[in-house]
Design an enzyme around this catalytic site. Sequence first.
Site, mmCIF file in Angstrom:
data_model
loop_
_atom_site.group_PDB
_atom_site.id
_atom_site.type_symbol
_atom_site.label_atom_id
_atom_site.label_comp_id
_atom_site.label_asym_id
_atom_site.label_seq_id
_atom_site.Cartn_x
_atom_site.Cartn_y
_atom_site.Cartn_z
ATOM 1 N N ASP A 55 -2.393 6.514 8.190
ATOM 2 C CA ASP A 55 -2.257 5.181 7.621
ATOM 3 C C ASP A 55 -3.598 4.723 7.053
ATOM 4 O O ASP A 55 -4.637 4.857 7.698
ATOM 5 C CB ASP A 55 -1.809 4.207 8.712
ATOM 6 N N TYR A 58 -5.732 0.338 0.365
ATOM 7 C CA TYR A 58 -6.628 0.184 -0.785
ATOM 8 C C TYR A 58 -7.901 -0.563 -0.387
ATOM 9 O O TYR A 58 -8.995 -0.256 -0.864
ATOM 10 C CB TYR A 58 -5.905 -0.568 -1.902
ATOM 11 N N GLN A 178 5.019 -2.776 10.125
ATOM 12 C CA GLN A 178 3.855 -2.529 10.975
ATOM 13 C C GLN A 178 3.441 -3.846 11.622
ATOM 14 O O GLN A 178 3.281 -4.862 10.949
ATOM 15 C CB GLN A 178 2.704 -1.967 10.134
#
Length: 305
Positions: A55, A58, A178
């Site tokens: 995971d 940006y 998440q």
Amino acid sequence: METRTLGRTGMQVTAIGYGSMELRGSRVWSGRPVDDGEAGRVLNEVLDQGINFIDTAYSYGEAEALIGRHIGHRRHEYMLATKCGREVIDRGTHDETPHCWNRRFLTDSFDESLRRLNTDYVDLLQLHGPMPEDARSEELVEWLHGLRQAGKVRWIGISSFLPAAPHFIEAGDFDTIQMPYSALERAHEYWIAEAAARGAGVIVRGGVGRGEPGAGLGQEDQWAWWDRAGLDELLAEGESRTSFMLRFTMSHPDVSTIIVGTKNPAHLRDNVAQAGRGALPADVYEEAKRRLTAAGSVPERTRTS
């Protein structure tokens, strides 16, 4: 290592994944400097240890480029998730990462993510913490579906938290969600189960907290729950608090994977070893939750409109 199904994606992911925020470098969110060789060693160790879920984001400084440079040639060995929706703005001594949901920015920044990651697609693209009004006004789900149709994204997800998370869970637009969860941060415990019941894969961040007391990572206030609940009494012989925390998080039956971050290969190997012990015995997990609830640490069930 144990694998679990990531919700409706059907992807089989390892019970612990690798979270790359520790590779962000010193310019973002008071991170620590990261050496290129150090990054290469830990990233290759991630794959050598059998972890198959990585995971990133940006806005994680150097992390995406380091992943692409050091393990891009091993792309077939792991499922790659990144996040979008935060700019990176140079403020001289540091970078700031405010949210930005402008379509041009999202498209350009995601293309840059692909270049950095040395790939032409990601398995999972997650919106990085929008509020419900952002998602509605900017038609973010529609934008994600366009990337999926173009073959740049296999599945779409969101990284969220209370009070916004219930809205996104109930809307059912995302293949994964998440959220933070651990013995020290139980607020999302109920919503993890709700998300899974609606078919979403659940990715947990913060599953081992951020270090034991004295680590200087801002979790000292949360460790007060540990002491109030007397959780040291539940540790197996020779077990560390961190090991117990990881196994506690693994014990939630609806958690798909727990992303754990480190720059240290030895710490990584230890996390893998502890994960290999599996979830806590059911009676220990229930007793831990009972004690935490009695101490005042309870899951939240707040719903959004």
